[in-house]
Design an enzyme around this catalytic site. Structure first.
Site, PDB file in Angstrom:
ATOM      1  N   GLN A 287      61.690  16.533  -2.172  1.00 50.87           N
ATOM      2  CA  GLN A 287      61.371  17.956  -2.340  1.00 50.87           C
ATOM      3  C   GLN A 287      59.883  18.255  -2.086  1.00 50.87           C
ATOM      4  O   GLN A 287      59.534  19.312  -1.557  1.00 50.87           O
ATOM      5  CB  GLN A 287      61.757  18.400  -3.758  1.00 50.87           C
TER       6      GLN A 287
ATOM      7  N   THR B  21      33.542  34.446  10.076  1.00 47.89           N
ATOM      8  CA  THR B  21      34.108  33.404   9.202  1.00 47.89           C
ATOM      9  C   THR B  21      35.143  34.030   8.254  1.00 47.89           C
ATOM     10  O   THR B  21      35.212  35.255   8.102  1.00 47.89           O
ATOM     11  CB  THR B  21      33.000  32.743   8.346  1.00 47.89           C
TER      12      THR B  21
ATOM     13  N   THR C 217      30.832  30.494  23.641  1.00 50.35           N
ATOM     14  CA  THR C 217      32.006  29.944  24.321  1.00 50.35           C
ATOM     15  C   THR C 217      31.997  30.402  25.780  1.00 50.35           C
ATOM     16  O   THR C 217      31.765  31.581  26.058  1.00 50.35           O
ATOM     17  CB  THR C 217      33.296  30.424  23.630  1.00 50.35           C
TER      18      THR C 217
ATOM     19  N   GLY D 179      24.150  34.456  12.675  1.00 54.31           N
ATOM     20  CA  GLY D 179      25.583  34.296  12.941  1.00 54.31           C
ATOM     21  C   GLY D 179      26.326  35.404  12.228  1.00 54.31           C
ATOM     22  O   GLY D 179      26.530  36.494  12.780  1.00 54.31           O
TER      23      GLY D 179
ATOM     24  N   TYR E 185      30.701  36.092  25.696  1.00 55.35           N
ATOM     25  CA  TYR E 185      30.224  37.085  24.719  1.00 55.35           C
ATOM     26  C   TYR E 185      29.068  36.423  23.978  1.00 55.35           C
ATOM     27  O   TYR E 185      29.278  35.470  23.225  1.00 55.35           O
ATOM     28  CB  TYR E 185      31.385  37.396  23.788  1.00 55.35           C
TER      29      TYR E 185
ATOM     30  N   ARG F 204      61.555   9.916   9.550  1.00 52.52           N
ATOM     31  CA  ARG F 204      60.892   8.901   8.721  1.00 52.52           C
ATOM     32  C   ARG F 204      61.603   8.759   7.373  1.00 52.52           C
ATOM     33  O   ARG F 204      61.859   9.760   6.696  1.00 52.52           O
ATOM     34  CB  ARG F 204      59.435   9.330   8.490  1.00 52.52           C
TER      35      ARG F 204
ATOM     36  N   GLU G  93      34.451  34.263  15.605  1.00 52.18           N
ATOM     37  CA  GLU G  93      34.852  35.681  15.482  1.00 52.18           C
ATOM     38  C   GLU G  93      34.784  36.167  14.031  1.00 52.18           C
ATOM     39  O   GLU G  93      35.607  36.965  13.581  1.00 52.18           O
ATOM     40  CB  GLU G  93      36.224  35.947  16.104  1.00 52.18           C
TER      41      GLU G  93
HETATM   42  C1  LIG Z   1      32.875  26.512  18.678  1.00 52.37           C
HETATM   43  C2  LIG Z   1      32.200  27.820  18.426  1.00 52.37           C
HETATM   44  C3  LIG Z   1      32.363  28.856  19.330  1.00 52.37           C
HETATM   45  C4  LIG Z   1      31.713  30.076  19.137  1.00 52.37           C
HETATM   46  N1  LIG Z   1      31.799  31.051  20.103  1.00 52.37           N
HETATM   47  C5  LIG Z   1      30.984  32.147  20.006  1.00 52.37           C
HETATM   48  C6  LIG Z   1      30.898  33.082  21.092  1.00 52.37           C
HETATM   49  O1  LIG Z   1      31.584  32.966  22.114  1.00 52.37           O
HETATM   50  N2  LIG Z   1      30.023  34.108  20.984  1.00 52.37           N
HETATM   51  C7  LIG Z   1      29.241  34.294  19.881  1.00 52.37           C
HETATM   52  O2  LIG Z   1      28.465  35.250  19.860  1.00 52.37           O
HETATM   53  N3  LIG Z   1      29.325  33.429  18.823  1.00 52.37           N
HETATM   54  C8  LIG Z   1      30.164  32.365  18.872  1.00 52.37           C
HETATM   55  N4  LIG Z   1      30.234  31.474  17.827  1.00 52.37           N
HETATM   56  C9  LIG Z   1      29.421  31.698  16.649  1.00 52.37           C
HETATM   57  C10 LIG Z   1      30.218  32.037  15.398  1.00 52.37           C
HETATM   58  O3  LIG Z   1      30.741  33.335  15.497  1.00 52.37           O
HETATM   59  C11 LIG Z   1      29.312  31.827  14.202  1.00 52.37           C
HETATM   60  O4  LIG Z   1      29.102  30.434  14.065  1.00 52.37           O
HETATM   61  C12 LIG Z   1      29.880  32.419  12.945  1.00 52.37           C
HETATM   62  O5  LIG Z   1      29.873  33.814  13.007  1.00 52.37           O
HETATM   63  C13 LIG Z   1      29.108  31.966  11.697  1.00 52.37           C
HETATM   64  O6  LIG Z   1      27.742  32.111  11.851  1.00 52.37           O
HETATM   65  P1  LIG Z   1      26.767  30.885  11.493  1.00 52.37           P
HETATM   66  O7  LIG Z   1      27.270  29.688  12.182  1.00 52.37           O
HETATM   67  O8  LIG Z   1      25.380  31.313  11.759  1.00 52.37           O
HETATM   68  O9  LIG Z   1      26.965  30.653   9.960  1.00 52.37           O
HETATM   69  P2  LIG Z   1      26.237  31.485   8.788  1.00 52.37           P
HETATM   70  O10 LIG Z   1      26.289  32.926   9.080  1.00 52.37           O
HETATM   71  O11 LIG Z   1      24.896  30.883   8.561  1.00 52.37           O
HETATM   72  O12 LIG Z   1      27.171  31.158   7.555  1.00 52.37           O
HETATM   73  C14 LIG Z   1      27.134  29.930   6.865  1.00 52.37           C
HETATM   74  C15 LIG Z   1      28.187  29.989   5.755  1.00 52.37           C
HETATM   75  O13 LIG Z   1      27.852  31.024   4.825  1.00 52.37           O
HETATM   76  C16 LIG Z   1      28.911  31.962   4.724  1.00 52.37           C
HETATM   77  N5  LIG Z   1      28.327  33.293   4.572  1.00 52.37           N
HETATM   78  C17 LIG Z   1      27.411  33.883   5.368  1.00 52.37           C
HETATM   79  N6  LIG Z   1      27.101  35.095   4.890  1.00 52.37           N
HETATM   80  C18 LIG Z   1      27.867  35.296   3.797  1.00 52.37           C
HETATM   81  C19 LIG Z   1      28.027  36.361   2.865  1.00 52.37           C
HETATM   82  N7  LIG Z   1      27.325  37.498   2.985  1.00 52.37           N
HETATM   83  N8  LIG Z   1      28.910  36.208   1.837  1.00 52.37           N
HETATM   84  C20 LIG Z   1      29.621  35.069   1.714  1.00 52.37           C
HETATM   85  N9  LIG Z   1      29.510  34.033   2.566  1.00 52.37           N
HETATM   86  C21 LIG Z   1      28.645  34.145   3.591  1.00 52.37           C
HETATM   87  C22 LIG Z   1      29.712  31.821   6.017  1.00 52.37           C
HETATM   88  O14 LIG Z   1      31.042  32.265   5.864  1.00 52.37           O
HETATM   89  C23 LIG Z   1      29.595  30.322   6.267  1.00 52.37           C
HETATM   90  O15 LIG Z   1      30.545  29.658   5.481  1.00 52.37           O
HETATM   91  C24 LIG Z   1      30.924  30.267  17.978  1.00 52.37           C
HETATM   92  C25 LIG Z   1      30.798  29.232  17.044  1.00 52.37           C
HETATM   93  C26 LIG Z   1      31.396  28.016  17.267  1.00 52.37           C
HETATM   94  C27 LIG Z   1      31.175  26.900  16.274  1.00 52.37           C
END
Ligand SMILES: Cc1cc2nc3c(=O)[nH]c(=O)nc-3n(C[C@H](O)[C@H](O)[C@H](O)COP(=O)(O)OP(=O)(O)OC[C@H]3O[C@@H](n4cnc5c(N)ncnc54)[C@H](O)[C@@H]3O)c2cc1C
Length: 381
Positions: free
Chosen positions: A279, A365, A158, A131, A123, A268, A363
């Site tokens: 606790q 954050t 992925t 992202g 995908y 342990r 999928e």
């Molecule tokens: C191991 C791995 C596998 C993946 N597999 C796939 C795949 O198969 N297909 C695919 O298409 N993608 C895939 N992804 C991508 C993944 O879905 C994105 O990394 C994710 O959606 C976050 O996007 P970004 O990394 O650009 O972070 P960003 O969007 O730049 O976000 C950075 C930070 O800001 C926060 N943030 C962003 N916007 C907002 C907002 N409006 N309000 C509050 N917080 C916000 C985010 O939560 C995050 O903490 C994969 C990623 C990884 C690391």
């Protein structure tokens, strides 16, 4: 599912998945974590047993199972190893929008063969600059006669290195916003498709994550998935089915972490007592059990709504956020309960902590899931 009981078929599926996780995944999980080798041998066996692509409809030769069954399998496989489990689940994510939107010709050509052999798919939506903000995509597909010219690059995909085809989202009309996005089914061998190097990630290290680039790739117009301008709906709609499954995988990981913690705390001793008798430790484990149970209930509700044809977007996000956040905290608490041993690669919980982090990122954050829940709660106000 009636009440909280699984049906006899679901129970059998759970038993089969658990035996598979125990017999085929656990023994090789460490090897694949260390070598980062893609787990082809496990994938082939999972395919043979019918534990992959279970939502392919019966008319295409698949099992036609629902989201609840998918979640049951996903939890057990994740209990075995989430690195291997992710390769299986990502195939399901690529398939979902295609099953929902593609023409019969595309389904017969690309999806039906996946019931015969372990063909992988990916995908491909995320890009270096897009992202969470999917609207910021820069990949474009320009109509040229009977085909489209695809240009752009994708990131963090992925299964990108092992997939035969990709579900790709691109702008066909940048002026039209999300209604200007179209989905395409793109084959790996087509001219202009380039697959990047395998990324070295914190956890789930045998899962194959790579970038993809497209330069002047000629995509025949029959490879448009669904209608032109409906790509966003298909790409985002797929999460209603897959987020409960990803959430369920987080539950499986959390369950594994809790079991290790219970075993260790029962062996342990410090200050003359088993640490389970302190606790502070017992409460950590009680909270693990509470949150695993609550996460599973959210998963089952989100999956049940989907299977019964009801809108489940908010519940899918609740399940995903709660299960992912809980799994990461539970894995961290398991490391804490193991003390210094928890921090060491000879013991199983450090891998679980590394593997758990990604559930809060891919999928959508955990922040994005909260945005969706809030949007749904405030819609119409
Ligand atoms: C191991 C791995 C596998 C993946 N597999 C796939 C795949 O198969 N297909 C695919 O298409 N993608 C895939 N992804 C991508 C993944 O879905 C994105 O990394 C994710 O959606 C976050 O996007 P970004 O990394 O650009 O972070 P960003 O969007 O730049 O976000 C950075 C930070 O800001 C926060 N943030 C962003 N916007 C907002 C907002 N409006 N309000 C509050 N917080 C916000 C985010 O939560 C995050 O903490 C994969 C990623 C990884 C690391």
């Amino acid at each position: 599912m009636i009440g909280f009981d699984l049906s006899e078929d679901q129970q059998q599926l759970q038993d089969l998945s658990h035996q598979f996780a125990e017999g085929e995944m656990r023994p090789v999980a460490e090897h694949h974590d260390q070598t980062m080798e893609f787990p082809w041998e496990v994938i082939r066996k999972a395919h043979e047993l019918g534990l992959m692509n279970t939502h392919i409809p019966e008319r295409l030769g698949g099992l036609g199972l629902g989201a609840i069954e998918g979640a049951i399998i996903s939890e057990e496989l994740a209990w075995g190893c989430t690195g291997i489990g992710t390769a299986i689940e990502a195939n399901g994510l690529a398939l979902q929008p295609v099953i929902e939107g593609a023409s019969d010709a595309l389904l017969q050509r690309y999806v039906a063969p996946m019931t015969e052999s372990p063909i992988m798919a990916a995908y491909a939506v995320t890009e270096p600059g897009a992202g969470s903000d999917v609207a910021a995509l820069r990949t474009t597909a320009e109509k040229r006669g009977d085909h489209y010219l695809l240009n752009g690059s994708k990131m963090w995909i992925t299964n990108a290195g092992v997939a035969d085809w990709y579900f790709v989202l691109a702008y066909t009309d940048q002026e039209a916003g999300y209604k200007g996005m179209t989905a395409f089914l793109v084959e790996k061998g087509w001219k202009g498709v380039e697959v990047g190097k395998k990324e070295i990630n914190l956890g789930q290290r045998c899962s194959d994550t790579r970038g993809l680039s497209f330069s002047d790739v000629e995509v025949p117009e029959e490879n448009v998935v669904g209608e032109v301008g409906r790509g966003w709906m298909l790409a985002m709609g797929a999460f209603d089915h897959t987020r409960p499954l990803v959430a369920s995988a987080a539950v499986g990981l959390a369950r594994a972490a809790m079991e290790h913690a219970i075993r260790y705390a029962s062996e342990r001793k410090t200050m003359g007592r088993l640490i389970a008798k302190h606790q502070a430790i017992a409460f950590k484990i009680a909270e693990m059990a509470r949150d695993i149970e609550a996460a599973r209930l959210l998963v089952r509700k989100a999956a049940w709504l989907k299977d019964s044809g009801q809108r489940n977007t908010m519940y899918a996000s609740m399940a995903k956020a709660f299960a992912a956040d809980s799994a990461h905290r539970i894995a961290s608490d398991a490391v804490q309960i193991f003390g210094g041993y928890g921090y060491n690669t000879e013991y199983p919980v450090e891998k679980l902590l590394r593997d758990s982090k990604i559930f809060q990122i891919y999928e959508g954050t955990s922040q994005i899931q909260r945005m969706i829940i809030a949007r749904e709660l405030f819609s119409g106000r």
